[in-house]
Design a protein around this motif. Structure first.
Motif: not given
Length: 128
Positions: A7-14, A18-23, A53-64
Motif C-alpha cells: 500500500k505504501t509503495s503504491y501510494w508513493i509511486t503513484t 501523477a506529479l510528473m504527469a501534472l507538471m 496537456g489536458v489529457a495528462k491532467l485528466l490522466g493524473a487525476a484518474a490514476i489518483l
C-alpha cells in the motif's frame, strides 16, 4: 511483501508519477516554449500540445482516484500510448539516442505504480 508495504509503495509511486504527469500537463496547457519547440521539431501542430496537456491532467487525476478502476486502467493505457508515440516520433525524426530512449524509460517508470496498483488490488480484495 506485506500488505502495508504494498500500500505504501503504491501510494508513493503513484503520487510521484501523477506529479510528473501534472507538471508535464501544465506545461502543455500553458504552451511552454520547450514544448512548442518539440512540437515544431516533430512536425505536430502547436495546438496538439494543449490537447495532450489536458489529457495528462485528466490522466493524473484518474490514476489518483480510487473509485473507478476502468478509468484508472484507461488512464495508464493513455500514458502508455503517449510514451510509445513519443518514442516513435523521436525515432522517426532521427533524434539523439537519449531523446529516443527517454519515453521508453518513462514507460518503465509508469509501470512501477501500475504494478503496485495491481498488487494492492489483489491484497485489498483478498482481505475483503
Amino acid at each position: 511483501m506485506k500488505p502495508n508495504t504494498i500500500k505504501t509503495s503504491y501510494w508513493i509511486t503513484t503520487v510521484i508519477f501523477a506529479l510528473m504527469a501534472l507538471m508535464d500537463g501544465i506545461g502543455g496547457v500553458t504552451r511552454q516554449q520547450a514544448g512548442i519547440d518539440v512540437m515544431n521539431h516533430l512536425g505536430y501542430p502547436v495546438y496538439f500540445l494543449s490537447i495532450v496537456g489536458v489529457a495528462k491532467l485528466l490522466g493524473a487525476a484518474a490514476i489518483l482516484q480510487t473509485r473507478f478502476r476502468a478509468i484508472k486502467e484507461w488512464a495508464y493505457a493513455g500514458f502508455a500510448f503517449n510514451f510509445i508515440g513519443a518514442f516513435a516520433s523521436r525515432a522517426f525524426m532521427g533524434d539523439p539516442t537519449f531523446e529516443v530512449i527517454f519515453p521508453i524509460i518513462m514507460l518503465a517508470v509508469m509501470f512501477v505504480p501500475y504494478y503496485f496498483w495491481k498488487k494492492y488490488e489483489q491484497v485489498r480484495y483478498a482481505i475483503a
